[in-house]
Design a protein around this motif. Structure first.
Motif, PDB file in Angstrom:
ATOM      1  N   ALA A  52       2.874   4.351  -7.914  1.00  0.00           N
ATOM      2  CA  ALA A  52       2.724   3.267  -8.887  1.00  0.00           C
ATOM      3  C   ALA A  52       2.706   1.895  -8.223  1.00  0.00           C
ATOM      4  O   ALA A  52       1.901   1.029  -8.573  1.00  0.00           O
ATOM      5  N   ALA A  53       3.600   1.675  -7.261  1.00  0.00           N
ATOM      6  CA  ALA A  53       3.625   0.384  -6.573  1.00  0.00           C
ATOM      7  C   ALA A  53       2.346   0.186  -5.768  1.00  0.00           C
ATOM      8  O   ALA A  53       1.791  -0.920  -5.713  1.00  0.00           O
ATOM      9  N   GLY A  54       1.866   1.268  -5.139  1.00  0.00           N
ATOM     10  CA  GLY A  54       0.598   1.176  -4.419  1.00  0.00           C
ATOM     11  C   GLY A  54      -0.565   0.909  -5.346  1.00  0.00           C
ATOM     12  O   GLY A  54      -1.500   0.189  -4.988  1.00  0.00           O
TER      13      GLY A  54
ATOM     14  N   GLY B  39      -5.313   7.160 -14.764  1.00  0.00           N
ATOM     15  CA  GLY B  39      -3.923   7.437 -14.425  1.00  0.00           C
ATOM     16  C   GLY B  39      -3.023   6.341 -14.974  1.00  0.00           C
ATOM     17  O   GLY B  39      -3.493   5.388 -15.598  1.00  0.00           O
ATOM     18  N   ILE B  40      -1.759   6.438 -14.757  1.00  0.00           N
ATOM     19  CA  ILE B  40      -1.003   7.476 -14.060  1.00  0.00           C
ATOM     20  C   ILE B  40      -0.731   8.617 -15.044  1.00  0.00           C
ATOM     21  O   ILE B  40      -0.512   8.382 -16.233  1.00  0.00           O
ATOM     22  N   GLY B  41      -0.684   9.862 -14.543  1.00  0.00           N
ATOM     23  CA  GLY B  41      -0.385  11.003 -15.381  1.00  0.00           C
ATOM     24  C   GLY B  41       0.066  12.172 -14.533  1.00  0.00           C
ATOM     25  O   GLY B  41       0.235  12.049 -13.321  1.00  0.00           O
ATOM     26  N   ARG B  42       0.273  13.308 -15.193  1.00  0.00           N
ATOM     27  CA  ARG B  42       0.615  14.545 -14.476  1.00  0.00           C
ATOM     28  C   ARG B  42      -0.378  15.629 -14.874  1.00  0.00           C
ATOM     29  O   ARG B  42      -0.566  15.910 -16.061  1.00  0.00           O
ATOM     30  N   HIS B  43      -1.009  16.219 -13.882  1.00  0.00           N
ATOM     31  CA  HIS B  43      -1.987  17.268 -14.128  1.00  0.00           C
ATOM     32  C   HIS B  43      -1.318  18.532 -14.666  1.00  0.00           C
ATOM     33  O   HIS B  43      -0.108  18.742 -14.510  1.00  0.00           O
ATOM     34  N   ILE B  44      -2.133  19.389 -15.263  1.00  0.00           N
ATOM     35  CA  ILE B  44      -1.688  20.731 -15.638  1.00  0.00           C
ATOM     36  C   ILE B  44      -1.916  21.670 -14.464  1.00  0.00           C
ATOM     37  O   ILE B  44      -0.971  22.142 -13.844  1.00  0.00           O
TER      38      ILE B  44
ATOM     39  N   PHE C 108     -16.877   5.785  -4.315  1.00  0.00           N
ATOM     40  CA  PHE C 108     -16.291   7.096  -4.106  1.00  0.00           C
ATOM     41  C   PHE C 108     -14.901   7.132  -4.749  1.00  0.00           C
ATOM     42  O   PHE C 108     -14.110   6.196  -4.594  1.00  0.00           O
ATOM     43  N   MET C 109     -14.605   8.226  -5.467  1.00  0.00           N
ATOM     44  CA  MET C 109     -13.318   8.347  -6.139  1.00  0.00           C
ATOM     45  C   MET C 109     -12.284   8.954  -5.200  1.00  0.00           C
ATOM     46  O   MET C 109     -12.556   9.928  -4.507  1.00  0.00           O
ATOM     47  N   VAL C 110     -11.092   8.344  -5.185  1.00  0.00           N
ATOM     48  CA  VAL C 110      -9.982   8.817  -4.369  1.00  0.00           C
ATOM     49  C   VAL C 110      -8.721   8.832  -5.220  1.00  0.00           C
ATOM     50  O   VAL C 110      -8.567   8.041  -6.151  1.00  0.00           O
ATOM     51  N   GLU C 111      -7.809   9.730  -4.885  1.00  0.00           N
ATOM     52  CA  GLU C 111      -6.611   9.959  -5.693  1.00  0.00           C
ATOM     53  C   GLU C 111      -5.361   9.845  -4.836  1.00  0.00           C
ATOM     54  O   GLU C 111      -5.303  10.391  -3.734  1.00  0.00           O
ATOM     55  N   HIS C 112      -4.363   9.144  -5.345  1.00  0.00           N
ATOM     56  CA  HIS C 112      -2.998   9.274  -4.845  1.00  0.00           C
ATOM     57  C   HIS C 112      -2.320  10.363  -5.667  1.00  0.00           C
ATOM     58  O   HIS C 112      -2.459  10.399  -6.899  1.00  0.00           O
ATOM     59  N   PHE C 113      -1.551  11.245  -5.000  1.00  0.00           N
ATOM     60  CA  PHE C 113      -0.807  12.246  -5.772  1.00  0.00           C
ATOM     61  C   PHE C 113       0.552  12.481  -5.136  1.00  0.00           C
ATOM     62  O   PHE C 113       0.770  12.225  -3.946  1.00  0.00           O
TER      63      PHE C 113
ATOM     64  N   PRO D   3       0.827  -1.209   0.000  1.00  0.00           N
ATOM     65  CA  PRO D   3       0.000   0.000   0.000  1.00  0.00           C
ATOM     66  C   PRO D   3       0.861   1.259   0.000  1.00  0.00           C
ATOM     67  O   PRO D   3       1.877   1.334   0.706  1.00  0.00           O
ATOM     68  N   SER D   4       0.485   2.230  -0.825  1.00  0.00           N
ATOM     69  CA  SER D   4       1.152   3.526  -0.791  1.00  0.00           C
ATOM     70  C   SER D   4       0.956   4.130   0.593  1.00  0.00           C
ATOM     71  O   SER D   4      -0.176   4.204   1.074  1.00  0.00           O
ATOM     72  N   GLN D   5       2.013   4.567   1.216  1.00  0.00           N
ATOM     73  CA  GLN D   5       1.845   5.221   2.512  1.00  0.00           C
ATOM     74  C   GLN D   5       1.260   6.613   2.285  1.00  0.00           C
ATOM     75  O   GLN D   5       1.915   7.500   1.741  1.00  0.00           O
ATOM     76  N   VAL D   6       0.017   6.808   2.677  1.00  0.00           N
ATOM     77  CA  VAL D   6      -0.593   8.133   2.577  1.00  0.00           C
ATOM     78  C   VAL D   6       0.031   9.029   3.641  1.00  0.00           C
ATOM     79  O   VAL D   6       0.049   8.688   4.824  1.00  0.00           O
TER      80      VAL D   6
END
Length: 380
Positions: A269-271, A285-290, A305-310, A181-184
């Motif tokens: 990415a690993a998460g 994703g994965i991408g980079r926002h403007i 529900f939508m959730v985002e890693h950033f 899991p990605s560490q939030v």
């Protein structure tokens, strides 16, 4: 907190996505004399019928449990601060509001006087005091102070990278980020949809002292004003996230997604690979926002529900002027796959059609031209 807003002097948007700033007479992106200036987004609140399922996804996503009772779940990131999410047991899954942190206890008193509300003591996990409000969309907004903060946990550090242009930083050592899991680290921002965009925007700027980083407008309708704003906290010379709150005009009202910071691209990415292996729904994703520059990856929890890693988001101080750009699906990312229908919310459904019909019948900022402009923007 009532000092006059400083005159913006910088424009980091020039030459990127906003060839020009505001035109004469357009929205300035800040209130001249806000009631208070909040310093951060504290937490989000939901109800869900199955707290066990909610907790399992939260752990797989990278949050940890701060506390749990029979009827409430408190989730946190690894950095010091308040809990990030409160999920209460309820008959349906729904978003029930957001909380901001006030800079000082006296700000709660000032806000209460200005709005005709009362300051009350919070008796649940971590305590504190709060003023409870409703924004013009009817979304509950809580402003808090004195909440007991969680102590920091050991943070997963960004990986050491060999760039190829300087002396190697990593020698005789391989790169093997674990698939886990990605560490939030923390809650970053929330995005809301509203049928009364201008009223809601002005309410947040006037009452909470938030300021706009970027405006989006519909192509051919700039003269009617923006239809989306990315809004940050005004911490003076201290940089703040590009947006703590984002809002857009739409036929529905309420939660769109929330975003949670992780250390770097590899953690994200690993998460994501970990989530995919466990069968969770990937949205985009994965991408980079403007707007905001974040590296992003979007997922849906079991309740949709939508959730985002950033990672690697922009931070601005209060001197930066708002950028202005036309809204489009292709303008959401500098690189990455095209935005999906799931992310954009454009998958045809009876529910979406009913929302559009309802919005057109009500007294709000949605009319046929606005609705057609939104549909066009999300298709290009």
């Amino acid at each position: 907190m009532n000092d006059p807003a400083p005159t913006p002097t910088a424009d980091a948007h020039q030459g990127l996505h906003s060839a020009q700033g505001a035109l004469r007479g357009e929205h300035p992106g800040r209130a001249a004399q806000p009631v208070i200036k909040v310093v951060d987004l504290a937490w989000l609140e939901f109800t869900k019928p199955d707290l066990d399922r909610a907790e399992t996804f939260a752990h797989d996503f990278g949050l940890t449990t701060a506390a749990r009772t029979q009827d409430a779940l408190y989730l946190r990131g690894a950095m010091a601060g308040p809990h990030s999410l409160v999920i209460r047991r309820g008959p349906t899954s729904r978003f029930t509001g957001l909380a901001f942190t006030a800079a000082d206890a006296t700000d709660l008193d000032r806000l209460a006087r200005a709005t005709g509300h009362k300051v009350r003591t919070l008796t649940e996990h971590c305590g504190g005091r709060a003023v409870d409000l409703l924004d013009p969309s009817g979304i509950p907004v809580r402003v808090v102070h004195g909440v007991t903060e969680q102590t920091a946990r050991p943070l997963r550090q960004p990986l050491v990278l060999n760039t190829g242009t300087t002396a190697a930083a990593r020698v005789n050592a391989t790169q093997r980020p674990p698939r886990e899991p990605s560490q939030v680290q923390r809650l970053g921002h929330v995005v809301l949809s509203t049928r009364v965009f201008r009223r809601a925007l002005d309410w947040y700027l006037q009452h909470l002292g938030l300021i706009v980083s970027d405006f989006l407008y519909l192509d051919g309708q700039r003269d009617r004003g923006p239809t989306m704003a990315f809004i940050r906290c005004d911490r003076g010379s201290e940089p703040a996230d590009h947006h703590t709150l984002a809002m857009h005009l739409g036929p529905d009202t309420g939660y769109v997604h929330s975003a949670y910071q992780v250390a770097d691209l590899d953690a994200l990415a690993a998460g994501g690979a970990y989530l995919r292996e466990r069968g969770y729904h990937h949205s985009w994703g994965i991408g980079r926002h403007i707007q905001g520059s974040q590296i992003f990856d979007y997922w849906r929890d079991p309740d949709r529900f939508m959730v985002e890693h950033f990672a690697d988001g922009d931070v601005f101080d209060n001197t930066l002027e708002p950028g202005w750009a036309a809204m489009s699906a292709s303008g959401l990312a500098q690189w990455g796959p095209p935005a999906t229908r799931d992310f954009l919310g454009t998958t045809p459904s009876p529910g979406a059609l009913l929302q559009a019909i309802s919005a057109l019948r009500e007294d709000n900022e949605i009319d046929r031209a606005r609705l057609m402009g939104l549909m066009k923007a999300l298709s290009k």
